[in-house]
Every structure is written in C-alpha cells, then in structure tokens.
Scaffold this motif. Structure first.
Motif, PDB file in Angstrom:
ATOM      1  N   GLY A 116       0.814  -1.219   0.000  1.00 53.29           N
ATOM      2  CA  GLY A 116       0.000   0.000   0.000  1.00 53.29           C
ATOM      3  C   GLY A 116       0.844   1.263   0.000  1.00 53.29           C
ATOM      4  N   VAL A 117       1.909   1.278   0.791  1.00 55.08           N
ATOM      5  CA  VAL A 117       2.795   2.448   0.842  1.00 55.08           C
ATOM      6  C   VAL A 117       3.496   2.633  -0.496  1.00 55.08           C
ATOM      7  CG1 VAL A 117       4.945   3.306   1.869  1.00 55.08           C
ATOM      8  CG2 VAL A 117       3.125   2.440   3.333  1.00 55.08           C
ATOM      9  N   THR A 118       4.008   1.561  -1.059  1.00 50.73           N
ATOM     10  CA  THR A 118       4.707   1.638  -2.340  1.00 50.73           C
ATOM     11  C   THR A 118       3.754   2.061  -3.461  1.00 50.73           C
ATOM     12  OG1 THR A 118       6.198  -0.098  -1.591  1.00 50.73           O
ATOM     13  CG2 THR A 118       6.174   0.363  -3.938  1.00 50.73           C
ATOM     14  N   ASN A 119       2.550   1.518  -3.468  1.00 53.02           N
ATOM     15  CA  ASN A 119       1.564   1.858  -4.489  1.00 53.02           C
ATOM     16  C   ASN A 119       1.193   3.334  -4.417  1.00 53.02           C
ATOM     17  OD1 ASN A 119      -0.363   1.555  -6.558  1.00 53.02           O
ATOM     18  ND2 ASN A 119      -1.958   1.082  -5.055  1.00 53.02           N
ATOM     19  N   THR A 120       0.930   3.839  -3.221  1.00 54.55           N
ATOM     20  CA  THR A 120       0.579   5.252  -3.067  1.00 54.55           C
ATOM     21  C   THR A 120       1.758   6.148  -3.430  1.00 54.55           C
ATOM     22  OG1 THR A 120      -1.016   4.706  -1.356  1.00 54.55           O
ATOM     23  CG2 THR A 120      -0.280   6.990  -1.454  1.00 54.55           C
ATOM     24  N   TYR A 121       2.950   5.738  -3.061  1.00 51.54           N
ATOM     25  CA  TYR A 121       4.138   6.532  -3.372  1.00 51.54           C
ATOM     26  C   TYR A 121       4.359   6.630  -4.882  1.00 51.54           C
ATOM     27  CZ  TYR A 121       9.030   7.976  -3.540  1.00 51.54           C
ATOM     28  OH  TYR A 121      10.191   8.626  -3.819  1.00 51.54           O
ATOM     29  N   GLU A 122       4.168   5.511  -5.586  1.00 58.28           N
ATOM     30  CA  GLU A 122       4.434   5.485  -7.027  1.00 58.28           C
ATOM     31  C   GLU A 122       3.264   6.035  -7.852  1.00 58.28           C
ATOM     32  OE1 GLU A 122       5.441   1.447  -7.818  1.00 58.28           O
ATOM     33  OE2 GLU A 122       7.429   1.635  -6.910  1.00 58.28           O
ATOM     34  N   ASN A 123       2.036   5.800  -7.433  1.00 60.50           N
ATOM     35  CA  ASN A 123       0.868   6.154  -8.249  1.00 60.50           C
ATOM     36  C   ASN A 123       0.039   7.299  -7.690  1.00 60.50           C
ATOM     37  OD1 ASN A 123       1.519   3.965  -9.950  1.00 60.50           O
ATOM     38  ND2 ASN A 123       0.413   2.566  -8.599  1.00 60.50           N
ATOM     39  N   GLY A 124       0.370   7.787  -6.504  1.00 60.49           N
ATOM     40  CA  GLY A 124      -0.414   8.844  -5.880  1.00 60.49           C
ATOM     41  C   GLY A 124      -0.111  10.212  -6.469  1.00 60.49           C
ATOM     42  N   TYR A 172      -1.036  11.325  -2.230  1.00 61.79           N
ATOM     43  CA  TYR A 172      -2.385  10.925  -1.848  1.00 61.79           C
ATOM     44  C   TYR A 172      -3.011  10.118  -2.971  1.00 61.79           C
ATOM     45  CZ  TYR A 172      -7.350  11.311  -0.712  1.00 61.79           C
ATOM     46  OH  TYR A 172      -8.666  11.028  -0.440  1.00 61.79           O
ATOM     47  N   GLN A 173      -3.601   9.006  -2.593  1.00 61.70           N
ATOM     48  CA  GLN A 173      -4.359   8.182  -3.534  1.00 61.70           C
ATOM     49  C   GLN A 173      -5.599   7.694  -2.798  1.00 61.70           C
ATOM     50  OE1 GLN A 173      -2.187   4.869  -5.146  1.00 61.70           O
ATOM     51  NE2 GLN A 173      -3.670   4.540  -6.752  1.00 61.70           N
ATOM     52  N   ALA A 174      -6.747   8.149  -3.239  1.00 61.00           N
ATOM     53  CA  ALA A 174      -8.007   7.831  -2.561  1.00 61.00           C
ATOM     54  C   ALA A 174      -8.354   6.355  -2.699  1.00 61.00           C
ATOM     55  CB  ALA A 174      -9.133   8.688  -3.127  1.00 61.00           C
ATOM     56  N   ASP A 175      -9.045   5.854  -1.695  1.00 62.32           N
ATOM     57  CA  ASP A 175      -9.589   4.491  -1.675  1.00 62.32           C
ATOM     58  C   ASP A 175      -8.520   3.422  -1.856  1.00 62.32           C
ATOM     59  OD1 ASP A 175     -12.142   5.582  -1.313  1.00 62.32           O
ATOM     60  OD2 ASP A 175     -12.444   5.751  -3.483  1.00 62.32           O
ATOM     61  N   THR A 176      -7.410   3.575  -1.212  1.00 61.25           N
ATOM     62  CA  THR A 176      -6.359   2.548  -1.212  1.00 61.25           C
ATOM     63  C   THR A 176      -6.072   2.129   0.218  1.00 61.25           C
ATOM     64  OG1 THR A 176      -4.610   4.217  -1.163  1.00 61.25           O
ATOM     65  CG2 THR A 176      -5.276   3.406  -3.332  1.00 61.25           C
ATOM     66  N   ILE A 177      -5.220   1.153   0.357  1.00 62.49           N
ATOM     67  CA  ILE A 177      -4.873   0.643   1.683  1.00 62.49           C
ATOM     68  C   ILE A 177      -4.203   1.728   2.510  1.00 62.49           C
ATOM     69  CG2 ILE A 177      -3.467  -1.065   2.894  1.00 62.49           C
ATOM     70  CD1 ILE A 177      -3.798  -2.802   0.321  1.00 62.49           C
ATOM     71  N   ILE A 219       9.386   8.628   3.889  1.00 65.00           N
ATOM     72  CA  ILE A 219       9.077   7.396   3.152  1.00 65.00           C
ATOM     73  C   ILE A 219      10.118   6.308   3.384  1.00 65.00           C
ATOM     74  CG2 ILE A 219      10.117   8.237   0.999  1.00 65.00           C
ATOM     75  CD1 ILE A 219       7.031   5.969   1.248  1.00 65.00           C
ATOM     76  N   ASP A 220      11.387   6.676   3.406  1.00 63.05           N
ATOM     77  CA  ASP A 220      12.431   5.671   3.626  1.00 63.05           C
ATOM     78  C   ASP A 220      12.349   5.093   5.035  1.00 63.05           C
ATOM     79  OD1 ASP A 220      13.407   5.974   1.049  1.00 63.05           O
ATOM     80  OD2 ASP A 220      14.792   7.583   1.644  1.00 63.05           O
ATOM     81  N   THR A 221      12.095   5.944   6.006  1.00 58.24           N
ATOM     82  CA  THR A 221      11.947   5.478   7.390  1.00 58.24           C
ATOM     83  C   THR A 221      10.737   4.559   7.512  1.00 58.24           C
ATOM     84  OG1 THR A 221      12.882   7.566   8.154  1.00 58.24           O
ATOM     85  CG2 THR A 221      11.736   6.228   9.776  1.00 58.24           C
ATOM     86  N   GLN A 222       9.641   4.920   6.856  1.00 57.18           N
ATOM     87  CA  GLN A 222       8.436   4.110   6.924  1.00 57.18           C
ATOM     88  C   GLN A 222       8.662   2.731   6.306  1.00 57.18           C
ATOM     89  OE1 GLN A 222       5.013   6.044   5.251  1.00 57.18           O
ATOM     90  NE2 GLN A 222       3.592   4.628   6.210  1.00 57.18           N
ATOM     91  N   LYS A 223       9.334   2.698   5.168  1.00 56.22           N
ATOM     92  CA  LYS A 223       9.610   1.408   4.534  1.00 56.22           C
ATOM     93  C   LYS A 223      10.548   0.559   5.388  1.00 56.22           C
ATOM     94  CE  LYS A 223       8.839   2.534  -0.317  1.00 56.22           C
ATOM     95  NZ  LYS A 223       9.464   2.609  -1.638  1.00 56.22           N
ATOM     96  N   SER A 224      11.544   1.178   6.002  1.00 55.52           N
ATOM     97  CA  SER A 224      12.458   0.393   6.838  1.00 55.52           C
ATOM     98  C   SER A 224      11.750  -0.123   8.092  1.00 55.52           C
ATOM     99  CB  SER A 224      13.698   1.200   7.199  1.00 55.52           C
ATOM    100  OG  SER A 224      13.379   2.241   8.077  1.00 55.52           O
ATOM    101  N   LEU A 225      10.818   0.657   8.643  1.00 55.36           N
ATOM    102  CA  LEU A 225      10.042   0.171   9.784  1.00 55.36           C
ATOM    103  C   LEU A 225       9.171  -1.021   9.399  1.00 55.36           C
ATOM    104  CD1 LEU A 225       8.871   3.464  11.537  1.00 55.36           C
ATOM    105  CD2 LEU A 225      10.370   1.724  12.476  1.00 55.36           C
TER     106      LEU A 225
END
Length: 160
Positions: free
Chosen positions: A30-38, A97-102, A111-117
């Motif tokens: 969900g984080v990767t999808n929003t980051y790439e497509n949001g 921001y990407q509406a109606d996603t996880i 973003i890097d900190t969130q992915k590493s967590l």
C-alpha cells in the motif's frame, strides 16, 4: 477428557505471527503503491503531538490539504518516534495521496523510514513465526504421543 488435546492450540501463536507477516506485506504494498501512483500535494500540519510514556514514545499528526478537484482532506495519522523527529520542526509537508487505497497518504520526507520500519516489523514477525512454528511442532508431537498413550486400554485376564 484428556488435557493434552489443548496443546494443539499452540498452533494459534504461529498463525498470529503469519497474520502479522502478511499484514506487513500488505502495508508495504500500500505504501509503495501510493508513493508510485499517488498525486503529490502540499499538506499543512494542523496538529502534532508526541507522547512519551516511560519506554514508549509515539504520537500523531493531523494533516490538511485540498485536492485538485477542490475536496478538502484532513486526516490524523499515527506517528512512530522514528518519523516524528523528521517532522517536528516543519509546518508544511509534501505528501502523496491516492483515494480508496490501503494507505491513502504517504509522507514524502519519511518514506524511507516508513519502509524500513515495515521491513523491520515483517522480519521480526517472520523470525517469531519460525521459532513458534517449531515450538508448535514439538507441542503437536508431544500431544500426539500423550494422547496415543492414553488410548491404550488395559486388558485384564483372570487366571484361575
């Protein structure tokens, strides 16, 4: 009723850790999808609170921004201490921001900190899954052994 059959419930522990691993994989997707497509926006930090309770530090952040179609979005996001340090001094933060996603909102500076967590949580849950799987296997074998022993019936013969 045999008490050893309750040992089969030990399989619930690895099942819980498997759920956690799958959950972290879904969050990462969900984080990767929003980051790439949001869509990129600039959000105002409305409220920021960091709570320090003994050995536990966490908080929340309230973001507000307006989308391209004029809709005002205001969300409260939980904030681990690792990400709070990066956001503590700023009042405006770039987001995706990407509406109606996880995961609807991703904070760009963290973003890097969130992915590493997410990776850390998934790896810890994976190690716990392996350990508890072998514990569940041992408990399962022990329960089978004890239940099979109790199934043996004594046959008494009378010799006169």
């Amino acid at each position: 009723m045999n008490k050893y059959k309750y040992l089969y419930f030990t399989w619930l522990i690895p099942a819980a850790f498997l759920f956690l691993v799958i959950h972290q994989a879904v969050v990462y997707y969900g984080v990767t999808n929003t980051y790439e497509n949001g869509t990129s926006y600039t959000a105002e930090i409305v409220d920021f609170d960091l709570k320090q309770i003994a050995a536990q530090t966490n908080g929340y952040i309230v973001l507000r921004f307006t989308t391209h179609d004029g809709q005002e979005i205001q969300r409260q996001l939980s904030l681990p201490v690792e990400m709070a340090g990066e956001l503590q001094e700023i009042r405006v933060v770039p987001v995706r921001y990407q509406a109606d996603t996880i995961q609807e909102i991703v904070l760009m500076p963290t973003i890097d900190t969130q992915k590493s967590l997410i990776w850390t949580n998934a790896l810890m849950a994976g190690v716990a899954l392996l350990i508890t799987f072998f514990i569940g296997l041992a408990a399962h074998r022990f329960a089978n052994k004890k239940l099979n022993e109790s199934d043996e019936q004594f046959i008494l013969e009378r010799i006169d």
